[in-house]
Design a protein around this motif. Structure first.
Motif, PDB file in Angstrom:
ATOM      1  N   UNK A   1      26.980   2.090  10.922  1.00  0.00           N
ATOM      2  CA  UNK A   1      28.103   2.722  10.242  1.00  0.00           C
ATOM      3  C   UNK A   1      28.322   4.152  10.725  1.00  0.00           C
ATOM      4  N   UNK A   2      27.400   4.670  11.522  1.00  0.00           N
ATOM      5  CA  UNK A   2      27.524   6.022  12.038  1.00  0.00           C
ATOM      6  C   UNK A   2      26.936   7.095  11.163  1.00  0.00           C
ATOM      7  N   UNK A   3      26.195   6.689  10.112  1.00  0.00           N
ATOM      8  CA  UNK A   3      25.576   7.668   9.230  1.00  0.00           C
ATOM      9  C   UNK A   3      24.198   8.051   9.771  1.00  0.00           C
ATOM     10  N   UNK A   4      23.784   9.310   9.582  1.00  0.00           N
ATOM     11  CA  UNK A   4      22.449   9.724  10.047  1.00  0.00           C
ATOM     12  C   UNK A   4      21.352   9.191   9.130  1.00  0.00           C
ATOM     13  N   UNK A   5      20.223   8.848   9.734  1.00  0.00           N
ATOM     14  CA  UNK A   5      19.066   8.376   8.974  1.00  0.00           C
ATOM     15  C   UNK A   5      17.873   9.255   9.329  1.00  0.00           C
ATOM     16  N   UNK A   6      17.283   9.887   8.331  1.00  0.00           N
ATOM     17  CA  UNK A   6      16.125  10.754   8.544  1.00  0.00           C
ATOM     18  C   UNK A   6      14.836   9.945   8.473  1.00  0.00           C
ATOM     19  N   UNK A   7      13.788  10.507   9.080  1.00  0.00           N
ATOM     20  CA  UNK A   7      12.478   9.864   9.097  1.00  0.00           C
ATOM     21  C   UNK A   7      11.478  10.718   8.319  1.00  0.00           C
ATOM     22  N   UNK A   8      10.719  10.060   7.464  1.00  0.00           N
ATOM     23  CA  UNK A   8       9.643  10.692   6.710  1.00  0.00           C
ATOM     24  C   UNK A   8       8.340  10.013   7.118  1.00  0.00           C
ATOM     25  N   UNK A   9       7.329  10.785   7.487  1.00  0.00           N
ATOM     26  CA  UNK A   9       6.079  10.178   7.940  1.00  0.00           C
ATOM     27  C   UNK A   9       5.396   9.428   6.809  1.00  0.00           C
ATOM     28  N   UNK A  10       4.992   8.197   7.120  1.00  0.00           N
ATOM     29  CA  UNK A  10       4.367   7.328   6.137  1.00  0.00           C
ATOM     30  C   UNK A  10       2.857   7.292   6.265  1.00  0.00           C
ATOM     31  N   UNK A  11       2.307   6.085   6.356  1.00  0.00           N
ATOM     32  CA  UNK A  11       0.858   5.922   6.400  1.00  0.00           C
ATOM     33  C   UNK A  11       0.505   4.728   7.280  1.00  0.00           C
TER      34      UNK A  11
ATOM     35  N   UNK B   1       6.900   9.977  22.486  1.00  0.00           N
ATOM     36  CA  UNK B   1       7.196  11.031  21.520  1.00  0.00           C
ATOM     37  C   UNK B   1       8.548  10.819  20.839  1.00  0.00           C
ATOM     38  N   UNK B   2       9.351   9.903  21.366  1.00  0.00           N
ATOM     39  CA  UNK B   2      10.644   9.593  20.761  1.00  0.00           C
ATOM     40  C   UNK B   2      10.605   8.307  19.934  1.00  0.00           C
ATOM     41  N   UNK B   3       9.446   7.655  19.864  1.00  0.00           N
ATOM     42  CA  UNK B   3       9.350   6.336  19.243  1.00  0.00           C
ATOM     43  C   UNK B   3       8.575   6.393  17.920  1.00  0.00           C
ATOM     44  N   UNK B   4       9.124   5.721  16.920  1.00  0.00           N
ATOM     45  CA  UNK B   4       8.494   5.626  15.604  1.00  0.00           C
ATOM     46  C   UNK B   4       8.480   4.168  15.166  1.00  0.00           C
ATOM     47  N   UNK B   5       7.431   3.772  14.497  1.00  0.00           N
ATOM     48  CA  UNK B   5       7.334   2.432  13.915  1.00  0.00           C
ATOM     49  C   UNK B   5       7.858   2.508  12.481  1.00  0.00           C
ATOM     50  N   UNK B   6       8.949   1.798  12.230  1.00  0.00           N
ATOM     51  CA  UNK B   6       9.640   1.921  10.952  1.00  0.00           C
ATOM     52  C   UNK B   6       8.985   1.037   9.890  1.00  0.00           C
ATOM     53  N   UNK B   7       8.857   1.606   8.697  1.00  0.00           N
ATOM     54  CA  UNK B   7       8.267   0.905   7.567  1.00  0.00           C
ATOM     55  C   UNK B   7       9.291   0.897   6.420  1.00  0.00           C
ATOM     56  N   UNK B   8       8.841   0.547   5.249  1.00  0.00           N
ATOM     57  CA  UNK B   8       9.593   0.774   4.018  1.00  0.00           C
ATOM     58  C   UNK B   8       8.626   1.474   3.064  1.00  0.00           C
ATOM     59  N   UNK B   9       9.150   2.187   2.061  1.00  0.00           N
ATOM     60  CA  UNK B   9      10.491   2.198   1.504  1.00  0.00           C
ATOM     61  C   UNK B   9      11.523   2.877   2.408  1.00  0.00           C
ATOM     62  N   UNK B  10      12.768   2.437   2.216  1.00  0.00           N
ATOM     63  CA  UNK B  10      13.929   3.070   2.822  1.00  0.00           C
ATOM     64  C   UNK B  10      14.914   3.373   1.690  1.00  0.00           C
ATOM     65  N   UNK B  11      15.480   4.568   1.703  1.00  0.00           N
ATOM     66  CA  UNK B  11      16.338   5.001   0.599  1.00  0.00           C
ATOM     67  C   UNK B  11      17.686   5.456   1.154  1.00  0.00           C
ATOM     68  N   UNK B  12      18.768   5.040   0.467  1.00  0.00           N
ATOM     69  CA  UNK B  12      20.114   5.318   0.943  1.00  0.00           C
ATOM     70  C   UNK B  12      21.034   5.676  -0.223  1.00  0.00           C
ATOM     71  N   UNK B  13      22.075   6.430   0.080  1.00  0.00           N
ATOM     72  CA  UNK B  13      23.161   6.575  -0.878  1.00  0.00           C
ATOM     73  C   UNK B  13      23.689   5.186  -1.228  1.00  0.00           C
ATOM     74  N   UNK B  14      23.910   4.960  -2.500  1.00  0.00           N
ATOM     75  CA  UNK B  14      24.375   3.652  -2.960  1.00  0.00           C
ATOM     76  C   UNK B  14      25.657   3.229  -2.248  1.00  0.00           C
TER      77      UNK B  14
ATOM     78  N   UNK C   1       0.786  -1.226   0.000  1.00  0.00           N
ATOM     79  CA  UNK C   1       0.000   0.000   0.000  1.00  0.00           C
ATOM     80  C   UNK C   1       0.821   1.281   0.000  1.00  0.00           C
ATOM     81  N   UNK C   2       1.973   1.249  -0.643  1.00  0.00           N
ATOM     82  CA  UNK C   2       2.704   2.492  -0.864  1.00  0.00           C
ATOM     83  C   UNK C   2       2.018   3.265  -1.997  1.00  0.00           C
ATOM     84  N   UNK C   3       2.329   4.566  -2.075  1.00  0.00           N
ATOM     85  CA  UNK C   3       1.831   5.363  -3.196  1.00  0.00           C
ATOM     86  C   UNK C   3       2.962   6.248  -3.707  1.00  0.00           C
TER      87      UNK C   3
END
Length: 234
Positions: free
Chosen positions: A198-208, A158-171, A113-115
Motif C-alpha cells: 500500500x506504500x505505507x512505511x513499516x518500522x522494525x522493533x528488535x524482538x527475541x 546488515x540490511x536483512x531482518x528475520x520478521x516475527x510477530x507481533x505486528x501492529x498497524x493502524x486499523x 514466547x512473547x512477553x
C-alpha cells in the motif's frame, strides 16, 4: 499513540508439518496448550482491549470450551472461523471487530514466547509511525541461490531482518490493505507485506531469538528448553 488496540490471533492452521491428528496450536507445551501461552500475555496487558481468535471452523466450540473459559481468557471477545490462508484468517478476524480501535495487533497463535515488554515496544512504535513489526537482525551470511542450487549473489546481511510477530498497524491501514488484497488477489505471508504494498512505511522493533514459531516436532523440544530458560522472566 494508540489508545485502543485489538489483538487478532490467526490460529487456523492444520499443522501438517507437525504430524499427528492434533493441530499444533492445541499441543501441550509446559503443561499448557500452545495457544494459551501468548493469549495469557494479552490477557494481562492493559494496552489490549480485546482479542479475536481465528481458528478452524470446526474448532470454534472446542476453543471456547477447552481454551478460553478454563484459562480465564476474558479478553477473548470472539472466536471466528479462519480461512485457507493466514491472511484469510486475519481478514475474518478484522471483520469481527465491532468497535473501531486505533490499532490492530496481529500475532501468530503458535509463537508462544512473547512477553509484555516486547508487545509494549511494538505497540508504542506503531503508535508513532503507523505500523511496526517485531524482528531480529540476521547475523549469518545469506546468499541468493537459483533453482539449480548455484549461488547467484551474497546479500548484505546488515540490511536483512528475520520478521516475527507481533505486528501492529493502524486499523484503517490494515483494513484497507486487506480489502485491496482481496480485490487484487495478493498472496502474502504476513500483514506487513500488505502494508508495504500500500506504500505505507513499516518500522522494525528488535524482538527475541526465543520468539520461535512452532511448526515442526523439533520446535516443541526447543520450546521446552526455552521455557526452562525464560519462564521465570515472563
Amino acid at each position: 499513540m494508540f489508545n485502543s488496540v485489538v489483538a487478532v490471533i490467526p490460529a487456523a492452521g492444520l499443522g501438517t508439518r507437525m504430524g499427528g491428528n492434533t493441530p499444533k496450536q492445541y499441543l501441550t507445551l509446559g503443561n499448557l496448550p500452545l495457544l494459551v501461552h501468548s493469549l495469557q500475555v494479552f490477557q494481562q496487558l492493559e494496552e489490549i482491549c480485546e482479542v479475536i481468535l481465528s481458528v478452524p471452523a470446526s474448532d470454534r466450540e472446542y476453543c471456547w470450551r477447552e481454551i478460553v473459559k478454563p484459562f480465564g481468557l476474558e479478553k477473548v471477545a470472539k472466536v471466528v472461523a479462519g480461512g485457507a490462508r493466514r491472511q484469510d484468517s486475519v481478514r475474518n478476524g478484522l471483520a469481527a471487530i465491532s468497535d473501531r480501535p486505533d490499532g490492530v495487533l496481529v500475532h501468530d497463535g503458535v509463537r508462544p514466547f512473547i512477553d509484555q515488554r516486547m508487545v509494549r515496544n511494538v505497540i508504542d512504535c506503531a503508535g508513532k509511525t503507523g505500523a511496526a513489526v517485531v524482528a531480529m537482525p540476521i547475523h549469518d551470511t545469506v546468499k541468493r541461490v537459483d533453482a539449480s542450487g548455484i549461488i547467484q549473489e551474497t546479500l548484505k546481511r546488515e540490511e536483512l531482518w528475520q520478521i516475527q510477530t507481533p505486528q501492529v498497524f493502524r486499523y484503517d491501514w490494515l483494513v484497507e490493505a486487506h480489502q485491496q488484497a482481496q480485490q487484487h488477489q495478493w498472496d502474502v505471508t504476513d500483514d506487513a507485506a500488505l502494508i508495504e504494498r500500500m506504500g505505507y512505511p513499516v518500522s522494525v522493533v528488535e524482538g527475541s531469538c526465543f520468539n520461535i514459531k512452532v511448526t515442526k516436532p523439533d520446535d516443541l523440544v526447543f520450546g521446552e528448553a526455552i521455557l526452562g530458560t525464560i519462564g521465570s522472566r515472563r
